[in-house]
Scaffold this active site. Structure first.
Site, PDB file in Angstrom:
ATOM      1  N   TYR A 208     -96.562   9.968 -38.181  1.00 15.69           N
ATOM      2  CA  TYR A 208     -97.705  10.782 -37.770  1.00 15.69           C
ATOM      3  C   TYR A 208     -98.719   9.977 -36.950  1.00 15.69           C
ATOM      4  O   TYR A 208     -99.484  10.545 -36.182  1.00 15.69           O
ATOM      5  CB  TYR A 208     -98.439  11.348 -39.000  1.00 15.69           C
ATOM      6  CG  TYR A 208     -97.904  12.675 -39.488  1.00 15.69           C
ATOM      7  CD1 TYR A 208     -96.582  12.817 -39.874  1.00 15.69           C
ATOM      8  CD2 TYR A 208     -98.741  13.785 -39.572  1.00 15.69           C
ATOM      9  CE1 TYR A 208     -96.103  14.028 -40.329  1.00 15.69           C
ATOM     10  CE2 TYR A 208     -98.265  15.005 -40.029  1.00 15.69           C
ATOM     11  CZ  TYR A 208     -96.949  15.122 -40.406  1.00 15.69           C
ATOM     12  OH  TYR A 208     -96.483  16.327 -40.860  1.00 15.69           O
TER      13      TYR A 208
ATOM     14  N   ASP B  75     -93.023  21.369 -48.661  1.00 16.57           N
ATOM     15  CA  ASP B  75     -92.849  22.796 -48.372  1.00 16.57           C
ATOM     16  C   ASP B  75     -91.661  23.340 -49.152  1.00 16.57           C
ATOM     17  O   ASP B  75     -91.689  24.458 -49.678  1.00 16.57           O
ATOM     18  CB  ASP B  75     -92.614  23.034 -46.870  1.00 16.57           C
ATOM     19  CG  ASP B  75     -93.894  23.399 -46.127  1.00 16.57           C
ATOM     20  OD1 ASP B  75     -94.976  22.958 -46.560  1.00 16.57           O
ATOM     21  OD2 ASP B  75     -93.808  24.119 -45.114  1.00 16.57           O
TER      22      ASP B  75
ATOM     23  N   ASP C  36     -82.596  13.085 -47.632  1.00 13.46           N
ATOM     24  CA  ASP C  36     -81.769  14.288 -47.419  1.00 13.46           C
ATOM     25  C   ASP C  36     -81.144  14.742 -48.736  1.00 13.46           C
ATOM     26  O   ASP C  36     -81.128  15.931 -49.062  1.00 13.46           O
ATOM     27  CB  ASP C  36     -80.710  14.054 -46.335  1.00 13.46           C
ATOM     28  CG  ASP C  36     -79.840  12.822 -46.577  1.00 13.46           C
ATOM     29  OD1 ASP C  36     -80.209  11.958 -47.401  1.00 13.46           O
ATOM     30  OD2 ASP C  36     -78.765  12.724 -45.934  1.00 13.46           O
TER      31      ASP C  36
ATOM     32  N   LYS D 147     -85.035   6.980 -46.106  1.00 12.64           N
ATOM     33  CA  LYS D 147     -83.713   6.933 -45.497  1.00 12.64           C
ATOM     34  C   LYS D 147     -83.372   5.472 -45.230  1.00 12.64           C
ATOM     35  O   LYS D 147     -83.248   5.034 -44.078  1.00 12.64           O
ATOM     36  CB  LYS D 147     -83.691   7.754 -44.198  1.00 12.64           C
ATOM     37  CG  LYS D 147     -83.692   9.252 -44.431  1.00 12.64           C
ATOM     38  CD  LYS D 147     -82.324   9.808 -44.825  1.00 12.64           C
ATOM     39  CE  LYS D 147     -81.360   9.797 -43.651  1.00 12.64           C
ATOM     40  NZ  LYS D 147     -80.005  10.268 -44.071  1.00 12.64           N
TER      41      LYS D 147
ATOM     42  N   ASP E 155     -94.049  15.842 -45.920  1.00 10.04           N
ATOM     43  CA  ASP E 155     -94.422  17.130 -45.324  1.00 10.04           C
ATOM     44  C   ASP E 155     -93.305  18.139 -45.559  1.00 10.04           C
ATOM     45  O   ASP E 155     -93.533  19.258 -46.021  1.00 10.04           O
ATOM     46  CB  ASP E 155     -94.674  16.923 -43.825  1.00 10.04           C
ATOM     47  CG  ASP E 155     -95.093  18.212 -43.136  1.00 10.04           C
ATOM     48  OD1 ASP E 155     -95.918  18.950 -43.706  1.00 10.04           O
ATOM     49  OD2 ASP E 155     -94.585  18.488 -42.037  1.00 10.04           O
TER      50      ASP E 155
HETATM   51  C1  IPM Z   1     -99.447  19.933 -44.057  1.00  7.49           C
HETATM   52  C2  IPM Z   1     -99.415  20.519 -42.681  1.00  7.49           C
HETATM   53  C3  IPM Z   1    -100.009  19.507 -41.712  1.00  7.49           C
HETATM   54  C4  IPM Z   1     -99.082  18.308 -41.679  1.00  7.49           C
HETATM   55  C5  IPM Z   1    -100.293  20.047 -40.295  1.00  7.49           C
HETATM   56  C6  IPM Z   1    -101.158  21.269 -40.320  1.00  7.49           C
HETATM   57  C7  IPM Z   1    -100.885  18.979 -39.419  1.00  7.49           C
HETATM   58  O1  IPM Z   1     -98.126  20.904 -42.352  1.00  7.49           O
HETATM   59  O2  IPM Z   1    -100.534  19.546 -44.515  1.00  7.49           O
HETATM   60  O3  IPM Z   1     -98.400  19.874 -44.703  1.00  7.49           O
HETATM   61  O4  IPM Z   1     -98.077  18.300 -40.951  1.00  7.49           O
HETATM   62  O5  IPM Z   1     -99.370  17.363 -42.404  1.00  7.49           O
HETATM   63 MG    MG Z   2     -96.747  20.756 -43.964  1.00  9.78          MG
END
Ligand code: IPM
Ligand code: MG
Length: 369
Positions: free
Chosen positions: A142, A254, A226, A193, A250
């Protein structure tokens, strides 16, 4: 003594709607528990761009540095897709994370019993699930340099990002994970990884070093990221604390969020080093985004944002009992069948609005007294 200070940055899309419900909760604590905060508000993301031409004004950055904790809603929206990369809404959030040095991002994935049927996985896989993902938040691909889009030698272009981690960056987030594990089920799984990336090899070695030298009592395992993604949907209850880098974190968070039935349920805490008053630098935000498709319609689920405030009570203000009170209030409301639109099962029913969900949680708080 002065009240602790909170800066609210509601942001874009559903951010302001869900944050309005958090304000009700903050008001409740002041009125009914005499736990008072000095609350100020400011702009972030597209909302800040519209006024200042940047997604986070310098004054806002300075205020964020000065408060005890920042509460953030969400950033981003289709209006801003055309903007130059450097002023996109997301840059505002990334600047906060980087300049406050919020290196440890705690993303709990907990499945409320009442919602076990709402996950896309079988209820027995997710019922009772309680895992904590610790995502490194201020380094890795990032932020690594060099980065950019450059002309190549064949008349085309090359896009470059750099995955970069130092010993200390890995060790400090590993310590956060081990500390949390000691207060939970004493297990950490580190994901990278190392089979293809040198930064992954370093990650594995440094996490192991912190374990061997400082936390030998905690059970540590390593997994390729993975495989970790696959294991998260195969048998998520094998995990207690997962520690991983910024990008894998990230993606994996999710994935873990969806195990719990809805992205609208998942809070997060981003913590840095202790400030002069002993409290960590801290920003609390829901894991979900700005959901522009439902913004302004009263459909959004405010629970992720409300549970983020519960994390603030626990991690910034040492009010673990009050955090548990709020979490139990949410649990009760869900058990009573109160559902926003995102929590509607196939059998349907009538969803409540964002504000009605907030009111129901306040009523459950009242009932807890
Ligand atoms: C998160 C989001 C952020 C990230 C974006 C909005 C920059 O996806 O906080 O998970 O990628 O970190
Ligand atoms: Mg995210």
């Amino acid at each position: 003594m002065a009240n602790p200070s909170l800066l609210i940055l509601a942001g874009d899309g559903i951010g302001p709607e869900v944050m309005a419900e958090v304000k009700k909760i903050i008001g409740w604590y002041g009125e009914k528990r005499a736990i008072r905060f000095d609350v100020s508000e400011d702009l972030v993301g597209g909302a800040a761009y519209d006024v200042h031409g940047v997604p986070l004004a310098d004054e806002t950055m300075a205020r964020a540095q000065a408060v005890d904790a920042v509460l953030l809603g969400a950033v981003g929206g289709p209006n801003y897709d055309v903007l130059d990369f450097s002023v996109k809404p997301e840059r505002g959030l990334l600047r906060l994370r980087k300049e406050m040095d919020l290196y440890a991002n705690l993303r709990p994935a907990q499945c409320f019993d009442a919602l076990a049927d709402f996950s896309s996985l079988k209820p027995e896989i997710v019922a009772g699930l309680d895992i904590m993902i610790v995502r490194e938040l201020t380094s890795g691909v990032y932020f690594g340099e060099p980065r950019g889009i450059f002309p190549d030698n064949e008349g085309g272009r090359v896009g470059i990002n750099t995955q970069r981690y130092t010993t200390e960056e890995i060790r400090r987030v590993a310590r956060s994970a081990f500390e949390l594990a000691r207060r939970r089920n004493n297990k950490v799984c580190s994901m990278e990884k190392a089979n293809v990336m040198e930064s992954g090899i370093l990650w594995r070695e440094e996490v192991q070093w912190v374990h061997d030298n400082e936390y030998p009592d905690v059970a540590l395992s390593h997994m390729y990221a993975d495989n970790g993604a696959m294991q998260l949907v195969r048998w998520p209850k094998q995990f207690d604390v997962i520690v991983t880098d910024n990008l894998f974190g990230d993606v994996l968070s999710d994935c873990a969020a969806m195990l719990t039935g809805s992205l609208g349920m998942l809070p997060s805490a981003s913590l840095g080093a202790p400030m002069a008053n002993g409290r960590p630098k801290a920003l609390y935000e829901p894991v979900h985004g700005s959901a522009p498709d439902i913004a302004g319609q009263g459909k959004a689920n405010p629970i992720a944002c409300i549970l983020s405030f519960a994390m603030a009570l626990r991690y910034s203000f040492d009010l673990g009992d009050e955090a548990a009170r709020l979490e139990k209030a949410v649990e009760k409301v869900l058990a009573d069948g109160v559902r926003t639109a995102d929590l509607m099962g196939p059998e349907g029913g009538t969803p409540v609005t964002t504000a009605e969900m907030g009111d129901a949680i306040v009523a459950a708080l009242d009932a807890s007294l």
